[in-house]
Design an enzyme around this catalytic site. Structure first.
Site, PDB file in Angstrom:
ATOM      1  CB  ALA A  71      -6.463   5.082  12.860  1.00 45.62           C
ATOM      2  N   GLY A 116      -9.860   2.103  10.475  1.00 46.51           N
ATOM      3  CA  GLY A 116     -10.777   2.782  11.398  1.00 46.51           C
ATOM      4  C   GLY A 116     -12.027   3.295  10.704  1.00 46.51           C
ATOM      5  CD  GLU A 119     -11.226  -0.981  13.232  1.00 45.95           C
ATOM      6  OE1 GLU A 119     -10.551   0.052  12.973  1.00 45.95           O
ATOM      7  OE2 GLU A 119     -10.800  -1.889  13.961  1.00 45.95           O
ATOM      8  CD  GLU A 139      -6.922  -1.973  10.476  1.00 43.85           C
ATOM      9  OE1 GLU A 139      -7.196  -2.821   9.599  1.00 43.85           O
ATOM     10  OE2 GLU A 139      -7.781  -1.270  11.027  1.00 43.85           O
TER      11      GLU A 139
HETATM   12  N1  COA Z   1      -3.716   8.295   7.702  1.00 43.20           N
HETATM   13  C1  COA Z   1      -3.127   9.463   7.404  1.00 43.20           C
HETATM   14  N2  COA Z   1      -3.123  10.006   6.172  1.00 43.20           N
HETATM   15  C2  COA Z   1      -3.750   9.313   5.209  1.00 43.20           C
HETATM   16  C3  COA Z   1      -4.392   8.093   5.447  1.00 43.20           C
HETATM   17  C4  COA Z   1      -4.357   7.582   6.771  1.00 43.20           C
HETATM   18  N3  COA Z   1      -4.969   6.445   7.102  1.00 43.20           N
HETATM   19  N4  COA Z   1      -4.913   7.654   4.283  1.00 43.20           N
HETATM   20  C5  COA Z   1      -4.621   8.579   3.357  1.00 43.20           C
HETATM   21  N5  COA Z   1      -3.913   9.583   3.902  1.00 43.20           N
HETATM   22  C6  COA Z   1      -3.386  10.772   3.242  1.00 43.20           C
HETATM   23  C7  COA Z   1      -2.155  10.445   2.402  1.00 43.20           C
HETATM   24  O1  COA Z   1      -0.983  10.414   3.210  1.00 43.20           O
HETATM   25  C8  COA Z   1      -2.154  11.587   1.416  1.00 43.20           C
HETATM   26  O2  COA Z   1      -1.642  12.733   2.056  1.00 43.20           O
HETATM   27  P1  COA Z   1      -0.619  13.727   1.241  1.00 43.20           P
HETATM   28  O3  COA Z   1      -1.452  14.246   0.092  1.00 43.20           O
HETATM   29  O4  COA Z   1      -0.273  14.767   2.251  1.00 43.20           O
HETATM   30  O5  COA Z   1       0.519  12.872   0.791  1.00 43.20           O
HETATM   31  C9  COA Z   1      -3.652  11.838   1.184  1.00 43.20           C
HETATM   32  O6  COA Z   1      -4.327  11.260   2.301  1.00 43.20           O
HETATM   33  C10 COA Z   1      -4.162  11.187  -0.082  1.00 43.20           C
HETATM   34  O7  COA Z   1      -3.825   9.789  -0.030  1.00 43.20           O
HETATM   35  P2  COA Z   1      -3.003   9.040  -1.196  1.00 43.20           P
HETATM   36  O8  COA Z   1      -2.375   7.832  -0.591  1.00 43.20           O
HETATM   37  O9  COA Z   1      -2.106   9.997  -1.907  1.00 43.20           O
HETATM   38  O10 COA Z   1      -4.208   8.646  -2.161  1.00 43.20           O
HETATM   39  P3  COA Z   1      -4.280   7.379  -3.132  1.00 43.20           P
HETATM   40  O11 COA Z   1      -5.472   7.598  -3.977  1.00 43.20           O
HETATM   41  O12 COA Z   1      -2.982   7.153  -3.804  1.00 43.20           O
HETATM   42  O13 COA Z   1      -4.539   6.126  -2.170  1.00 43.20           O
HETATM   43  C11 COA Z   1      -5.584   4.948  -0.336  1.00 43.20           C
HETATM   44  C12 COA Z   1      -5.705   6.073  -1.404  1.00 43.20           C
HETATM   45  C13 COA Z   1      -6.771   4.998   0.578  1.00 43.20           C
HETATM   46  C14 COA Z   1      -5.522   3.583  -1.047  1.00 43.20           C
HETATM   47  C15 COA Z   1      -4.267   5.159   0.454  1.00 43.20           C
HETATM   48  O14 COA Z   1      -4.246   6.514   0.916  1.00 43.20           O
HETATM   49  C16 COA Z   1      -4.120   4.260   1.655  1.00 43.20           C
HETATM   50  O15 COA Z   1      -3.791   3.106   1.505  1.00 43.20           O
HETATM   51  N6  COA Z   1      -4.334   4.815   2.866  1.00 43.20           N
HETATM   52  C17 COA Z   1      -4.114   4.100   4.107  1.00 43.20           C
HETATM   53  C18 COA Z   1      -5.201   3.072   4.341  1.00 43.20           C
HETATM   54  C19 COA Z   1      -4.908   2.308   5.608  1.00 43.20           C
HETATM   55  O16 COA Z   1      -3.968   1.570   5.735  1.00 43.20           O
HETATM   56  N7  COA Z   1      -5.801   2.510   6.599  1.00 43.20           N
HETATM   57  C20 COA Z   1      -5.703   1.832   7.864  1.00 43.20           C
HETATM   58  C21 COA Z   1      -5.028   2.690   8.837  1.00 43.20           C
HETATM   59  S1  COA Z   1      -4.948   1.898  10.439  1.00 43.20           S
END
Ligand code: COA
Length: 265
Positions: A71, A116, A119, A139
């Site tokens: 999400a 999400g 999910e 989460e």
């Molecule tokens: N919501 C909003 N934006 C997200 C996102 C999310 N769940 N997951 C990734 N993004 C965005 C990042 O903010 C980043 O945006 P930016 O370029 O404007 O800074 C872009 O996507 C790329 O992500 P980034 O974190 O730079 O890539 P990474 O390769 O370093 O890491 C992940 C990838 C997936 C490990 C990391 O993005 C992450 O942990 N995301 C969240 C996962 C999460 O907690 N999901 C559950 C949400 S309830």
């Protein structure tokens, strides 16, 4: 209401007759599920449900990095409890609509399927993982529990103890482990994911369309029943198939040693 002033964030394609493909299309945000994407997903799923010629639904993410990384955290950051509840309820209804589709829904997971995203994959009938797929419910690292059904669907899909471990630690699993624990059905090379999904959907589309719908309905309705009641539901649906032209064609074709030509009637 869906914003129509900017390009859609979901592509709804029909690569072949009866096959629907939904592509989550916010690759710069790793296809994170915000309200807009969820609204477009909801509308597309309801269109598939209403298509009498639909045979299967495939869902995947644009780009090579993510199915959906969860999400949208940037959007959720400002939520009040009431907004969080409404957001989860709307997403929950969409995921339930996917699960309740009369035709099979298959998640083609390319890269991250977190929160999400995981999910959403779990709302599909089965999951094909690209070899770069990563699944998880992280989460708890954000100070929240899952809100789109993860605490309920994960323990119904894999061993409950393993589900609890993943839910409480936020540990992420790669494709091979996802297959080993039964979260994903199979793993394929990333470059072949889309074509593999289409081949699967084609196989389903080649079977008796009413039979496929009835088999899914029996499977789904039986999940919440005891074995005797579930088998009674199955017997009713089995009997219903005997009212179709498809079953006459299927059985005749077998006896005449030819391929069946199902009309879906
Ligand atoms: N919501 C909003 N934006 C997200 C996102 C999310 N769940 N997951 C990734 N993004 C965005 C990042 O903010 C980043 O945006 P930016 O370029 O404007 O800074 C872009 O996507 C790329 O992500 P980034 O974190 O730079 O890539 P990474 O390769 O370093 O890491 C992940 C990838 C997936 C490990 C990391 O993005 C992450 O942990 N995301 C969240 C996962 C999460 O907690 N999901 C559950 C949400 S309830």
């Amino acid at each position: 209401m869906t914003d129509t002033s900017t390009p859609p964030v979901l592509r709804h394609e029909q690569p072949e007759a009866g096959l629907h493909l939904l592509v989550l299309d916010r690759p710069k945000a790793l296809n994170a599920l915000d309200s807009r994407l969820l609204a477009e997903l909801d509308a597309a799923v309801r269109a598939v449900a209403a298509d009498p010629l639909a045979r299967a639904l495939l869902i995947t993410g644009e780009g090579t990095r993510a199915f959906a990384a969860g999400a949208d955290i940037a959007q959720m950051e400002g939520f009040s409890p009431a907004e969080a509840r409404a957001f989860a309820a709307r997403a929950g209804a969409t995921l339930l609509a996917i699960e309740s589709l009369p035709v099979p829904a298959i998640a083609l997971v390319n890269g991250y399927a977190l929160g999400g995203g995981c999910e959403l994959a779990l709302a599909c009938d089965w999951i094909v993982a690209a070899d770069n797929a990563v699944f998880g419910q992280p989460e708890v690292s954000l100070g929240i529990p899952p809100g789109f059904g993860g605490t309920q669907r994960l323990p119904r899909r894999i061993a409950p103890g393993k589900a609890l471990e993943l839910l409480l630690t936020g540990r992420q699993v790669r494709a091979d482990e996802a297959v080993a624990i039964g979260l994903a059905n199979e793993q394929v090379p990333a470059g072949q994911l889309r074509e593999h999904g289409l081949a699967l959907a084609r196989t389903i589309a080649s079977r008796g369309p009413i039979a496929v719908r009835l088999a899914k309905e029996a499977w789904r309705r039986g999940q919440s029943l005891d074995l005797a009641q579930a088998c009674a539901v199955e017997a009713d649906l089995f009997a219903l198939a005997f009212a179709t032209e498809d079953r006459r064609e299927g059985m005749r074709a077998f006896l005449e040693k030819r391929a069946p030509a199902f009309g879906g009637r």
